[in-house]
Motif scaffolding. Structure first.
Motif, PDB file in Angstrom:
ATOM      1  N   UNK A 461      39.684  49.572  19.432  1.00  0.00           N
ATOM      2  CA  UNK A 461      40.020  49.289  20.717  1.00  0.00           C
ATOM      3  C   UNK A 461      38.426  48.808  21.699  1.00  0.00           C
ATOM      4  N   UNK A 462      37.464  48.991  20.768  1.00  0.00           N
ATOM      5  CA  UNK A 462      36.016  48.643  21.411  1.00  0.00           C
ATOM      6  C   UNK A 462      35.657  47.658  20.846  1.00  0.00           C
ATOM      7  N   UNK A 463      36.148  46.852  19.922  1.00  0.00           N
ATOM      8  CA  UNK A 463      35.853  45.557  19.165  1.00  0.00           C
ATOM      9  C   UNK A 463      35.959  44.368  20.014  1.00  0.00           C
ATOM     10  N   UNK A 464      35.425  43.326  19.404  1.00  0.00           N
ATOM     11  CA  UNK A 464      35.223  42.126  20.166  1.00  0.00           C
ATOM     12  C   UNK A 464      36.682  41.606  20.483  1.00  0.00           C
ATOM     13  N   UNK A 465      37.525  41.495  19.351  1.00  0.00           N
ATOM     14  CA  UNK A 465      39.181  41.223  19.595  1.00  0.00           C
ATOM     15  C   UNK A 465      39.771  41.814  20.893  1.00  0.00           C
ATOM     16  N   UNK A 466      39.697  42.997  21.071  1.00  0.00           N
ATOM     17  CA  UNK A 466      40.408  43.557  21.942  1.00  0.00           C
ATOM     18  C   UNK A 466      39.465  43.466  23.268  1.00  0.00           C
ATOM     19  N   UNK A 467      38.335  43.307  23.546  1.00  0.00           N
ATOM     20  CA  UNK A 467      37.445  43.224  24.649  1.00  0.00           C
ATOM     21  C   UNK A 467      37.844  41.624  24.887  1.00  0.00           C
ATOM     22  N   UNK A 468      37.780  40.605  24.075  1.00  0.00           N
ATOM     23  CA  UNK A 468      38.237  39.519  24.507  1.00  0.00           C
ATOM     24  C   UNK A 468      39.747  39.264  25.187  1.00  0.00           C
ATOM     25  N   UNK A 469      40.580  40.022  24.668  1.00  0.00           N
ATOM     26  CA  UNK A 469      41.897  40.047  25.335  1.00  0.00           C
ATOM     27  C   UNK A 469      41.870  40.600  26.455  1.00  0.00           C
ATOM     28  N   UNK A 470      40.989  41.588  26.865  1.00  0.00           N
ATOM     29  CA  UNK A 470      41.173  42.259  28.104  1.00  0.00           C
ATOM     30  C   UNK A 470      40.793  41.287  29.081  1.00  0.00           C
ATOM     31  N   UNK A 471      39.499  40.512  28.782  1.00  0.00           N
ATOM     32  CA  UNK A 471      39.014  39.645  29.775  1.00  0.00           C
ATOM     33  C   UNK A 471      40.064  38.305  30.053  1.00  0.00           C
TER      34      UNK A 471
END
Length: 626
Positions: A461-471
């Protein structure tokens, strides 16, 4: 070399316990973002040993898996150290834990030591230069290929380090203007040898030195000069900085990735010993990212008459693949120029000075200074961030991480970039934007390149894939769209695999825009900087190798220089979270670094070293000794 069995024939040959370990370790490896490709080689070696009469499948299997994991973590070899706190014992313990195996780690380590200590070894284990899948040398276990590569690279580096080249001071007249004594020493060292290492931390003037070395080489008649880096981002930045220092000139080289320089075609390099690079000298920036395989390819293709200069920060994360070339050269040779004084973080810039202080605390092994009450980082919440200096957010939940991502997107004008990219339709003719819009496209490019979220892993959940999805959800919420497109105008993107046909390489970053290329309505296009120009590409053609770049892993961020970074740590301890990773992430920032993690995660990461086992420095020291 002993032939290995085809895949798929192994499981019938393995003891059930060893087979179960392979299966379960694959799950654990993926959880740690380590991948499982090495498992195939491990399985094949065990099968070959059984075919040749071996009987201890379980112990050999665990030994090979430990070596594969060590190599995946960047080591070229695995010390056969029986101590309980040694690397071998640690890896064996992890393998048994992941496989839910009740065997004793100490007992397995003793059996591994015995297996590799007998004079004849087994059918798949040899000594030194033996042509067997595994070899033992200097008390360490290697794959045959990694030992051969290490020895070959050491030999070629030694030839360059001992090659005489007198310093022509008269030809260098005027080169030292504006340089400090340590910077001038670096230039003179590069001008007087066939291999030079220039190392220094952030803001120590490495790019200024690179510019001076370019001028020195030109005055010495060494042309053409090739400028290269491991990533397109680093190569482009090197080009931009040298143009700023020396001015636009057709005689100056343009930076390119090492793969592009060597002509990588998917099945090998176009340039090698029989087809050498047509260059007079090569300067490589961000050299800490070069692995053993790539250094071998570069040395193979480099003419004996062309000097090589490697520039980088030896304290940063080493290469993703096996090897730590820059660090080994710093340890193993005297031809090293160290830049110690930082000019980026001077007294007039307290923001940058605070970032540097945090990075120095990490490098010194004192990571808890970031979270102390009166430490080097100011304690904030996502809503109170000032984006100045070094700030710390205690990661209480995933909602804290999402709030940080949203705060960064707004603070660094994500909404404005989106508004501009949706309002302007850029008109391209033959891949070139019209001169009346060139400034607007460049401004959008710069706007979207100011800040990044940095993650330790791609997954979680703290990885780049999840962060990109949130933004991305934030961006979609501002648009009226019938579906949910993967990319919308005003978003940064990144290439994830080399595309030789289009000249795009893994790690290259671009932006999404609306583009009119004639012949119909405007479309979304991904714009990348290629050979100094901003060029549009059809998203559909890049679909399988294009992803959002609001967030990057720290490994992918190497070579970047940003106004601000927000480093998001995992909510649970991860082997990938190391002192070098924290240092590398922080030093991407010019003026603002936010660390989002618990006190425990920061402290534990700062204690864990990204220790790599390599015999290259020892080989260099041994061969260069008088």
């Amino acid at each position: 070399m002993i032939p290995l069995h085809p895949r798929g024939t192994l499981r019938a040959r393995l003891q059930p316990a060893a087979n179960d370990i392979f299966r379960k370790l694959g799950i654990g490896a993926r959880r740690c973002d380590l991948g499982d490709e090495g498992l195939y080689l491990a399985e094949e070696i065990v099968a070959a040993d059984r075919w040749l009469g071996g009987s201890d499948d379980e112990v050999l299997g665990i030994a090979v898996l430990a070596l594969m994991i060590a190599q995946r973590q960047g080591s070229s070899r695995l010390p056969l150290d029986p101590r309980p706190k040694g690397r071998l014992h640690t890896l064996v313990s992890e393998i048994l834990r992941v496989a839910d195996h009740d065997a004793s780690a100490s007992a397995i380590v003793k059996r591994i030591i015995a297996l590799t200590a007998t004079p004849g070894f087994t059918g798949v284990i040899g000594r030194g230069a033996d042509r067997k899948p595994l070899v033992v040398e200097d008390g360490c276990l290697y794959t045959e290929r990694s030992r051969w590569l290490e020895d070959r690279v050491a030999t070629r580096l030694r030839e360059r380090l001992t090659a005489p080249r007198p310093l022509d001071r008269a030809a260098l007249a005027g080169i030292g203007t504006g340089l400090s004594a340590e910077q001038l020493h670096a230039v003179e060292l590069a001008a007087s040898g066939m291999l030079t290492v220039v190392t220094g931390g952030p803001g120590t003037g490495k790019t200024l030195v690179a510019s001076a070395i370019v001028r020195a080489f030109l005055q010495l008649g060494l042309s053409p000069i090739a400028l290269a880096a491991q990533t397109g981002k680093a190569a482009n930045r090197l080009t931009e900085m040298i143009v700023q220092q020396l001015g636009a000139d057709a005689s100056l080289p343009a930076g390119q990735t090492l793969h592009r320089l060597l002509g990588y075609r998917g099945d090998g390099f176009a340039h090698h010993a029989q087809s050498p690079l047509p260059v007079g000298a090569v300067i490589v920036d961000e050299a800490s990212m070069i692995d053993l395989e790539l250094m071998d390819a570069l040395l193979d293709a480099l003419p004996a008459s062309a000097p090589l200069v490697l520039i980088g920060d030896a304290h940063q994360l080493p290469a993703i693949d096996a090897g730590q070339i820059l660090a080994d050269l710093v340890d193993g040779t005297a031809r090293v120029a160290t830049l110690a004084h930082s000019y980026r973080m001077d007294a007039s810039d307290p923001r940058g000075r605070a970032v540097l202080a945090a990075a120095e605390a990490i490098h010194a092994g004192d990571a808890q200074r970031l979270t102390d009450k009166h430490g080097v980082a100011t304690h904030r919440t996502p809503g109170t961030l000032t984006w100045s200096g070094c700030e710390w957010i205690d990661q209480e939940s995933i909602e804290t991480v999402h709030a940080l991502a949203s705060a960064m997107w707004h603070a660094f004008e994500g909404p404005r970039a989106q508004e501009l990219a949706n309002r302007i339709v850029f008109r391209f003719t033959d891949g070139v934007v019209g001169p009346e819009q060139a400034g607007e496209l460049e401004a959008l490019w710069q706007l979207l390149g100011r800040a990044r979220l940095l993650a330790v892993t791609r997954g979680l959940p703290t990885g780049s894939i999840a962060l990109n999805a949130h933004v991305h959800d934030l961006a979609l919420a501002r648009m009226t769209v019938a579906q949910r497109p993967d990319f919308v105008p005003g978003e940064p993107v990144m290439i994830t695999a080399n595309d030789y046909q289009r000249g795009l390489f893994n790690g290259d970053q671009g932006i999404i825009v609306r583009a009119d290329e004639g012949g119909g309505p405007h479309r979304y296009r991904a714009v990348f900087r290629v050979a100094g120009r901003l060029v549009p590409f059809a998203i559909e053609a890049l679909r399988d190798r294009l992803e959002l770049a609001w967030a990057l892993t720290v490994h992918k961020s190497q070579g970047s220089e940003l106004d601000a970074i927000a480093l998001v740590l995992p909510d649970k301890d991860q082997p990938l979270l190391t002192r070098e990773l924290l240092y590398t992430g922080l030093t991407r920032a010019r003026t603002s670094a936010v660390v989002c993690g618990t006190k425990a995660a920061i402290a534990d990461g700062g204690k864990r070293r990204a220790l790599r086992e390599s015999g290259l420095a020892r080989r260099l020291c041994a061969t260069l000794a008088p």
